[in-house]
Motif scaffolding. Structure first.
Motif, PDB file in Angstrom:
ATOM      1  N   SER A 215      25.004  73.680  76.487  1.00 24.62           N
ATOM      2  CA  SER A 215      26.246  73.741  75.719  1.00 24.62           C
ATOM      3  C   SER A 215      26.115  74.645  74.498  1.00 24.62           C
ATOM      4  O   SER A 215      27.125  75.027  73.903  1.00 24.62           O
ATOM      5  N   ALA A 216      24.884  74.994  74.113  1.00 28.08           N
ATOM      6  CA  ALA A 216      24.655  75.870  72.966  1.00 28.08           C
ATOM      7  C   ALA A 216      24.482  77.331  73.376  1.00 28.08           C
ATOM      8  O   ALA A 216      24.327  78.199  72.517  1.00 28.08           O
ATOM      9  N   TRP A 217      24.517  77.611  74.675  1.00 27.25           N
ATOM     10  CA  TRP A 217      24.277  78.971  75.147  1.00 27.25           C
ATOM     11  C   TRP A 217      25.520  79.834  75.023  1.00 27.25           C
ATOM     12  O   TRP A 217      26.660  79.349  75.093  1.00 27.25           O
ATOM     13  N   THR A 218      25.287  81.136  74.895  1.00 26.34           N
ATOM     14  CA  THR A 218      26.366  82.109  74.988  1.00 26.34           C
ATOM     15  C   THR A 218      26.618  82.430  76.458  1.00 26.34           C
ATOM     16  O   THR A 218      25.822  82.073  77.342  1.00 26.34           O
ATOM     17  N   VAL A 219      27.723  83.117  76.733  1.00 25.94           N
ATOM     18  CA  VAL A 219      28.019  83.539  78.098  1.00 25.94           C
ATOM     19  C   VAL A 219      26.893  84.420  78.631  1.00 25.94           C
ATOM     20  O   VAL A 219      26.478  84.294  79.795  1.00 25.94           O
ATOM     21  N   GLU A 220      26.376  85.308  77.778  1.00 29.33           N
ATOM     22  CA  GLU A 220      25.312  86.215  78.201  1.00 29.33           C
ATOM     23  C   GLU A 220      24.040  85.444  78.560  1.00 29.33           C
ATOM     24  O   GLU A 220      23.354  85.770  79.539  1.00 29.33           O
ATOM     25  N   GLN A 221      23.725  84.421  77.781  1.00 27.35           N
ATOM     26  CA  GLN A 221      22.549  83.610  78.077  1.00 27.35           C
ATOM     27  C   GLN A 221      22.742  82.830  79.379  1.00 27.35           C
ATOM     28  O   GLN A 221      21.811  82.717  80.190  1.00 27.35           O
ATOM     29  N   TRP A 222      23.935  82.283  79.570  1.00 29.82           N
ATOM     30  CA  TRP A 222      24.227  81.567  80.811  1.00 29.82           C
ATOM     31  C   TRP A 222      24.052  82.475  82.021  1.00 29.82           C
ATOM     32  O   TRP A 222      23.460  82.084  83.034  1.00 29.82           O
ATOM     33  N   SER A 223      24.535  83.707  81.925  1.00 27.76           N
ATOM     34  CA  SER A 223      24.432  84.651  83.038  1.00 27.76           C
ATOM     35  C   SER A 223      22.977  85.013  83.312  1.00 27.76           C
ATOM     36  O   SER A 223      22.546  85.069  84.475  1.00 27.76           O
ATOM     37  N   THR A 278      30.049  71.872  78.901  1.00 26.44           N
ATOM     38  CA  THR A 278      30.178  70.795  77.921  1.00 26.44           C
ATOM     39  C   THR A 278      30.744  69.522  78.525  1.00 26.44           C
ATOM     40  O   THR A 278      30.742  68.466  77.877  1.00 26.44           O
ATOM     41  N   ILE A 279      31.219  69.587  79.754  1.00 32.55           N
ATOM     42  CA  ILE A 279      31.784  68.402  80.406  1.00 32.55           C
ATOM     43  C   ILE A 279      30.681  67.370  80.647  1.00 32.55           C
ATOM     44  O   ILE A 279      29.572  67.707  81.090  1.00 32.55           O
ATOM     45  N   ASP A 280      30.985  66.136  80.357  1.00 30.86           N
ATOM     46  CA  ASP A 280      30.079  65.026  80.652  1.00 30.86           C
ATOM     47  C   ASP A 280      30.719  64.194  81.760  1.00 30.86           C
ATOM     48  O   ASP A 280      31.646  63.418  81.526  1.00 30.86           O
ATOM     49  N   GLU A 281      30.224  64.359  82.983  1.00 28.15           N
ATOM     50  CA  GLU A 281      30.857  63.727  84.135  1.00 28.15           C
ATOM     51  C   GLU A 281      30.856  62.201  84.050  1.00 28.15           C
ATOM     52  O   GLU A 281      31.830  61.551  84.422  1.00 28.15           O
ATOM     53  N   ARG A 282      29.793  61.621  83.549  1.00 24.86           N
ATOM     54  CA  ARG A 282      29.755  60.165  83.458  1.00 24.86           C
ATOM     55  C   ARG A 282      30.746  59.659  82.421  1.00 24.86           C
ATOM     56  O   ARG A 282      31.382  58.623  82.618  1.00 24.86           O
TER      57      ARG A 282
END
Length: 359
Positions: A215-223, A278-282
């Motif tokens: 949840s703290a990552w940027t789009v670039e880091q996620w990619s 950031t979604i928490d499914e539970r």
């Protein structure tokens, strides 16, 4: 989630583009013949439907309109499932399949352009999906549709199944995401172990510096992370090359310009990633008042089976089942479409057999 994994692998298209355009055309013609729907009760429709204030591409295919209707929720974000239609042709003998290019994806992206996608949030995609569901129910005359979601689409699929079980006969997730508010980090730690074992010190340092909280990552880091996850695992990388890239390159529904638009749409759609993780499914809920299924690749390193299994174990549903697909990482249903179909026929069809099919 697919993101720039395909874009990063798109260099694989450069080789064939240089010398095998003729072979590409032969394969596309062969697949086009395979996709012909000639059964007397069949359906093969495609075009733009006005959804959420913009034109969005929807196709409906199947050999018998009397079969259960599937609404597919594709991955990515922005990675349309239309490229896999030749691989999943056999599914259409048993189900009528509605495939939808969400805003930001494939033909919907190409038709409206990057400035014409409108509001681009998960909440907007959720409302789009509901609007499409009502359109499909009316168009095909059914009370409920069967939700089948893969990868990024499972984020949307879980929300739909929770909030509107009256519209759906069952939920089927594959490449099931369990984000847990960014705290689910088993795939992250497994990647660190693979990079360390391979002696990839630079990549290891980069991923370590990102930290495990997605949840703290940027789009670039996620990619960058997704690319490393796929390319560091032999089975995942083989699937990327032999299933995803080949399906894209030989798609009978995509011109060369269409392939470029497909990749641009995925890049555009990556901006949804920070919101999705950031979604928490539970926290959103584990109660699903409809049949609930998860069919996961046994060796999935991007959306590992253990978190999916733990979530599944907490689910309360009238009917539920979990199955692993062997010799499969991410894209399990498309690597082994025959095994996925067998699960759909032996586990899902009996669970929805008593639902009113038509109105």
């Amino acid at each position: 989630m697919l993101g720039t994994i395909v874009t990063a692998s798109a260099a694989a298209l450069a080789g064939p583009a240089a010398g095998l355009l003729g072979y590409r055309q032969l394969k596309r013609t062969s697949y086009a013949n395979l996709l012909r729907v000639t059964a007397p009760h069949g359906i093969d429709e495609s075009g733009f439907v006005r959804i959420g204030g913009i034109d969005q591409w929807v196709s409906v295919r199947g050999d018998d309109r009397r079969n259960p209707v599937i609404l597919e929720l594709h991955g990515g974000p922005g990675a349309s499932n239309h490229i896999y239609v030749p691989r999943t042709r056999a599914w259409e003998r048993h189900f009528t399949i509605v495939r939808w290019d969400m805003r930001g994806a494939d033909r919907t992206f190409a038709h409206n352009g990057p400035d014409g996608q409108g509001e681009f949030t998960l909440a907007r995609l959720h409302r789009d999906a509901l609007e499409l569901t009502h359109h499909v129910r009316t168009r095909l005359g059914v009370d409920k549709v069967l939700l089948v979601a893969n990868s990024f689409g499972t984020v949307l699929g879980l929300r739909l199944a929770r909030s509107h079980p009256e519209l759906y006969s069952a939920y089927v997730g594959t490449d099931q995401n369990i984000n847990a508010g960014g705290r689910e980090n088993s795939a992250y730690h497994a990647l660190l172990a693979r990079l360390e074992k391979a002696g990839k010190r630079k990549e290891l340092a980069g991923v370590t510096a990102m930290g495990p909280d997605k949840s703290a990552w940027t789009v670039e880091q996620w990619s960058a992370y997704n690319k490393l996850v796929i390319t560091s695992d032999p089975l995942s990388y083989d699937t990327m090359k032999t299933v995803v890239i080949r399906s894209l390159w030989f798609s009978p529904q995509h011109t060369l310009g269409g392939l470029r638009a497909y990749l641009k749409g995925m890049t555009f759609s990556e901006r949804l990633a920070p919101e999705a993780v950031t979604i928490d499914e539970r926290r959103e809920g584990t109660s699903f008042p409809l049949p609930f299924f998860v069919f996961q690749g046994a060796s999935d390193v991007l959306t590992p089976p253990r978190p999916a299994r733990r979530f599944f174990d907490d689910v309360v549903a009238p009917v539920k089942d979990f199955a692993l697909i062997d010799d499969a990482s991410h894209f399990a249903g498309f690597r082994h479409p025959d095994r996925f179909l067998d699960l759909m026929l032996t586990k899902v069809r009996p669970a929805i057999a008593h639902e009113p099919a038509r109105r």
